[in-house]
Structures are given as C-alpha cells and as structure tokens.
Motif scaffolding. Structure first.
Motif, PDB file in Angstrom:
ATOM      1  N   ASN A   1      40.909  56.910  39.187  1.00  0.00           N
ATOM      2  CA  ASN A   1      41.360  56.022  40.265  1.00  0.00           C
ATOM      3  C   ASN A   1      42.408  55.058  39.708  1.00  0.00           C
ATOM      4  O   ASN A   1      42.068  54.092  39.018  1.00  0.00           O
ATOM      5  CB  ASN A   1      40.177  55.239  40.844  1.00  0.00           C
TER       6      ASN A   1
ATOM      7  N   ARG B   1      44.000  52.799  41.099  1.00  0.00           N
ATOM      8  CA  ARG B   1      44.053  51.503  41.774  1.00  0.00           C
ATOM      9  C   ARG B   1      42.974  50.530  41.299  1.00  0.00           C
ATOM     10  O   ARG B   1      42.897  49.409  41.801  1.00  0.00           O
ATOM     11  CB  ARG B   1      43.928  51.693  43.288  1.00  0.00           C
TER      12      ARG B   1
ATOM     13  N   GLN C   1      43.624  46.147  53.294  1.00  0.00           N
ATOM     14  CA  GLN C   1      43.688  47.092  52.169  1.00  0.00           C
ATOM     15  C   GLN C   1      42.913  46.549  50.967  1.00  0.00           C
ATOM     16  O   GLN C   1      42.174  47.290  50.298  1.00  0.00           O
ATOM     17  CB  GLN C   1      45.148  47.355  51.780  1.00  0.00           C
TER      18      GLN C   1
ATOM     19  N   LEU D   1      39.505  48.259  49.473  1.00  0.00           N
ATOM     20  CA  LEU D   1      39.459  48.715  48.085  1.00  0.00           C
ATOM     21  C   LEU D   1      38.286  48.081  47.341  1.00  0.00           C
ATOM     22  O   LEU D   1      37.600  48.744  46.553  1.00  0.00           O
ATOM     23  CB  LEU D   1      40.775  48.376  47.386  1.00  0.00           C
TER      24      LEU D   1
ATOM     25  N   THR E   1      35.182  50.284  45.865  1.00  0.00           N
ATOM     26  CA  THR E   1      34.857  50.209  44.446  1.00  0.00           C
ATOM     27  C   THR E   1      33.382  49.873  44.236  1.00  0.00           C
ATOM     28  O   THR E   1      32.689  50.498  43.424  1.00  0.00           O
ATOM     29  CB  THR E   1      35.738  49.147  43.759  1.00  0.00           C
TER      30      THR E   1
ATOM     31  N   GLN F   1      50.497  49.504  47.691  1.00  0.00           N
ATOM     32  CA  GLN F   1      49.050  49.419  47.714  1.00  0.00           C
ATOM     33  C   GLN F   1      48.570  48.393  46.693  1.00  0.00           C
ATOM     34  O   GLN F   1      49.232  48.157  45.681  1.00  0.00           O
ATOM     35  CB  GLN F   1      48.421  50.785  47.392  1.00  0.00           C
TER      36      GLN F   1
END
Length: 539
Positions: A310, A312, A354, A358, A362, A392
């Motif tokens: 991942n 991000r 967003q 996220l 997570t 993002q």
C-alpha cells in the motif's frame, strides 16, 4: 409429474414447472455459489503452491486465469500465528515494585497519596471555577499540569478522551487536546545520560527537542556517516525515553488491577462481566512493551511489512544499530497533523473525506487482516502528506510502541462478531458473543436469550447506520447488556471496538457523513476467507 421405470427402480421425473423454479433459484444464487467455489479453489491452490514452494518441490509459477482473478480476495494469515504465544508481563511489573507484598503495598499507597495530592486542588477549585473566568482558567491550567505530573498512564487515557467530541465537552477537548502534541519533557543532560556510548559520534542532535510525549521526547538529528542505504546527512528522529517512567507505569497498573478486582467483587452490579481485570491486564501487556524502544523498532518493521503493498500508508524506518531500550533512532517523517484537515476553509470536502476514508481503511485492515493494531492512534500520531501526482493523501503513522495482537483463536472470534455487526445481524452477533465468552455457563438460558434479543434491538434501532460508523454508541449499550445478563465480554473484542472508536472520532471530525460500508465489507469477507470459516456471506 411423470414416473419413468429404469431397470428395477422407479424415478420421479420433475415437471416443467419444477424445472423452471430450480432454474430461477440457480440464476438468483448460482453466482454466489460459483464465486464461493472459485474462492475455495483459489485458496486451496495458493495454499498448495505455498506449501510446495516452501518444501522445494516446485518453483513458483503463474496460476491459471480463474485463480489469478480471485487471489486478490485471499489474504494469508500472519506468519506470527505459526508459533503464537502471549507474553505475561506480571513478573517484570512486580520486579519494579519489590519482592514482598508489603513493599508493593507501600509503593502503591505512596503513589495513591501522590495522586490524591495532585487531585485535591483540582477538586477544591471546581465549585468556584463556575463563578469566575479567571479561576476557571487557572482550574484548566492546573488540571493540564496535574495530568502531566501524574504520568503516562493517565495522559494516554486523556489523549483518547480528547478525540471523542461526542462524549466530552468542547472545553475539555480543547484544553486537554494539547496533550496530544506536547507534554513536559526532561533536560538535555538527562538525555545525554540515556544515550548509548559514542552515539553522538555517529548522529548529530539538536539540543532542543521538537516534541515531547508521555513516554519519551523526540530530537531532530542527522547521520554523520553513511549507514546502510542512508547517506551522511540523512534526517533522523531520535526518541529518548523519560527517566523513571517505568516505575510510575508499573505501580499504576498494580493499583488499577487491584481496583478492577475490587469492582468486580462488588455484589449485585455484575461488573465482572465487563472483564475489567482482563482489560487492565491486556492494557498493561500492550503498554509495558512501549517502555522498551527496541520492541517499538520491531513493531515498525512489522508494520512496514504489513503495508508494503500500500503506497499510501507508511511508517518510519528504524536504524537498529543506534537503537537501545531507552533510545530509538528512525528516519524523519514530514507531514501535517491529521486534525488540521478538519479546517473546512483550507481543505475541500473531497480531500477531508479521502483522508478520513484512508484512516478508517488502515485501521480496519490492521484489525481484520493483520491482527497487528496500532494501539495509540490519537491524532498526534497521525501525519498526512499530499501526493500531487495522484491527488491522493498519504498517511504516516508514528509512535508504534503500543500494539494490540490477539492471536489466531481470539482473532477469529473478533472477526465473526465484528462481521456480524457490520452486516447488521444483531442476533448472530449476540449469539457469537455468548458462544465465545469464557464464562458462558454463568448465564442462564433466559439471560442468553434476553442478551441476544437486546443486541438485535440495538442494531434494529439504529438501522440506518452501521456498527463501524457508530461503535461508540454500540459499545456502551453492549456493556450494559453484558452486566445485566451476566455475559462476560472478551477483552479482545472490547479493545478492537475501542480502537475503531478512536478512529471513528477522528473520521467524524473530518467527514461527518462518511459511509464506511464499502470499505468494511470487503475486509470482513477477506478475513472470513483467511480463517476458512465454514460459511461466509457475499453481498
């Protein structure tokens, strides 16, 4: 219906109407069955391939088309489950308090007197604070100072409370919110005394800390020589533990355990079904490791492994050569504190949503798939950066000393229960909570039935919402039902629910209308497949 003779047996031939009904049923349910069989086949293929590869019988090859399209649903269980055991920290705690019961009681009483002395001015000022703005200001300032003096155990509890704007007043969250970012630190001389020998010959440190938490304070520095893949001059963050906090934490948990035992022993209240002693023990066993910074370095490495796919989500990288029990050296992370994204004039609703999504994704992955949950997810430990290319957010999680790890048996129970709540199946969730309770036999059949019905009513009364989005409201009602009907809640479920609650508080501040169902349901499904449950649901 036609009857056809075949040999010496007679078979009933179904009518055209029956065949049409069977075809209609297959059209409605065949897709689910097909996907289930495909997932099962993919799981078996992946397991067989992994086993053969590990034993050296075959080399890894690309799976067939059907398997390759479904392996994204397969999540391998944590490798740590293979030799799972839970360390008991009781001996290390008692070693800090003395070898005899008299010594422990003396230290506990001394600590209680110290805490009482800190709390007395706050209590005495309380009635007068309502009549004077000046006194009210002093009252809040003293409360903040008193909590910092009380030590890390109490600071951790208040840090969590400040994320629950729906439970505590805006004044409370505002004043004590400072504890999320900064607490009173220690001197540079004390820092130097804690550093390993020759440390300052390899790492340059600024003498003024950039932040101080309840466990340690952080300095910014840089490498003086090349180390591994990091060249000289690489920015570093060096965490140095506050001196003397191990004793404070140990005596606090000793007192909390005795208080929990006393509360559970009170007649008529049925508080033992809240698992107070078990919860204190679990909190102790996940907080004491935070006082060994080499363990935090290992946690960082494991989190990096869990989120390697991942891009991000990231964690600092520890430099093990320069890390000891009292000092953690890691790469420096740049980012914006997550609560700054609540500024509606600076960040659009899309950006805030967003970030919230996220964070929730997570947290849920840590619970459902990894069984390795960051146990200190207050806003001060979450930084956000913005990727201009992908448009993002990028999440940076810090301070990974506290983690929650359940083990395979408790994890599958939590997956079943949280999965049932996520699907809003209160009856199944209630029955699972009873079936997995360690004191199932103490609840009568009537109590079990009423408990299950109560869980179902909680879900039905909040039909428009979802457990993950309103876990704070659910957990209070569930605890009340558990006490009333003598169903002992498993501490792992309570801990996991509270972790979701903390992130829920942050997410609700960022995006109050955020819907979590699209994220939660796929993770629940993956977790059920991972545990190879006999039956999992598709939506």
């Amino acid at each position: 219906m036609m009857v056809q003779r075949y040999g010496s047996r007679f078979f009933a031939m179904p009518s055209s109407h029956t065949i049409q009904r069977q075809l209609l049923y297959f059209q409605k349910n065949g897709l689910k069955l097909k996907i289930r069989h495909a997932l099962s086949a993919a799981a078996a293929a992946v397991a067989a391939t992994a086993t053969a590869t590990a034993t050296g019988n075959i080399t890894p090859t690309r799976l067939d088309a059907t398997t390759s399209t479904t392996t994204s649903m397969i999540h391998a269980p944590p490798t740590q489950w293979m030799d799972w055991f839970r360390k008991d920290w009781t001996d290390e705690l008692l070693a800090q308090l003395g070898s005899t019961k008299l010594e422990r009681w003396y230290r506990a009483v001394t600590r209680l007197l110290s805490l009482t002395a800190l709390a007395t001015p706050f209590v005495l000022l309380y009635p007068f604070a309502a009549y004077s703005t000046t006194l009210q200001q002093y009252h809040w300032q003293y409360a903040l100072w008193g909590l910092e003096q009380a030590g890390p155990t109490f600071v951790k509890l208040v840090q969590w409370a400040t994320t629950r704007h729906d439970l505590f007043s805006p004044e409370f969250c505002s004043y004590f919110g400072a504890l999320r970012d900064e607490t009173v630190g220690h001197s540079w001389l004390e820092t130097v005394q804690q550093l390993p020998p020759n440390f300052l010959q390899h790492v340059a440190l600024e003498q003024t800390p950039i932040g101080s938490g309840c466990i340690a304070q952080v300095y910014k520095g840089h490498l003086l020589h090349n180390y591994d893949k990091y060249p000289s001059g690489t920015p570093l963050a060096v965490k140095v533990q506050h001196p003397g906090i191990l004793y404070k934490v140990c005596v606090d948990f000793y007192i909390m355990a005795k208080v929990a035992q006393w509360l559970e022993a009170l007649p008529y209240l049925n508080l033992q079904y809240l698992s107070l002693v078990d919860t204190v023990t679990q909190f102790r066993d996940i907080m004491l490791p935070q006082l060994d910074l080499t363990l935090e370095a290992q946690h960082l490495q494991r989190f990096q492994h869990n989120f390697a796919s991942n891009p991000r989500v990231s964690f600092p990288t520890p430099l093990m050569k320069y890390t000891t029990r009292q000092v953690l050296t890691e790469t420096f992370v740049h980012g914006t504190p997550i609560l700054e994204f609540t500024n509606e004039t600076k960040y659009s609703e899309k950006v805030r949503q967003q970030v919230a999504l996220l964070g929730l994704e997570t947290t849920l992955k840590m619970i459902f798939l990894d069984d390795f949950l960051h146990g200190d997810l207050h806003p001060g430990n979450i930084l956000v950066s913005w990727n201009e290319e992908t448009q993002q957010p990028h999440l940076h999680l810090l301070d990974c000393g506290i983690v929650l790890e359940m083990g395979p048996e408790q994890h599958v129970n939590v997956v079943k229960i949280l999965g049932a709540f996520t699907r809003q199946d209160g009856t199944k969730a209630g029955q699972l909570m009873v079936d997995t309770s360690s004191t199932r036999h103490q609840a009568s059949d009537v109590d079990v039935q009423l408990f299950v019905q109560g869980i179902q009513k909680i879900v039905e009364s909040d039909k428009g919402n979802n457990f993950v989005e309103n876990v704070g409201d659910y957990i209070v009602d569930i605890c009340y039902l558990a006490c009333m009907h003598k169903v002992k809640l498993e501490p792992s479920f309570v801990s996991a629910a509270l972790a979701v609650e903390i992130m829920e508080g942050i997410a609700s501040a960022l995006s109050p209308d955020l819907k979590v169902i699209p994220v939660a349901l796929p993770l629940v499904l993956k977790a059920e497949v991972m545990h190879r449950l006999p039956k999992f649901h598709l939506w």
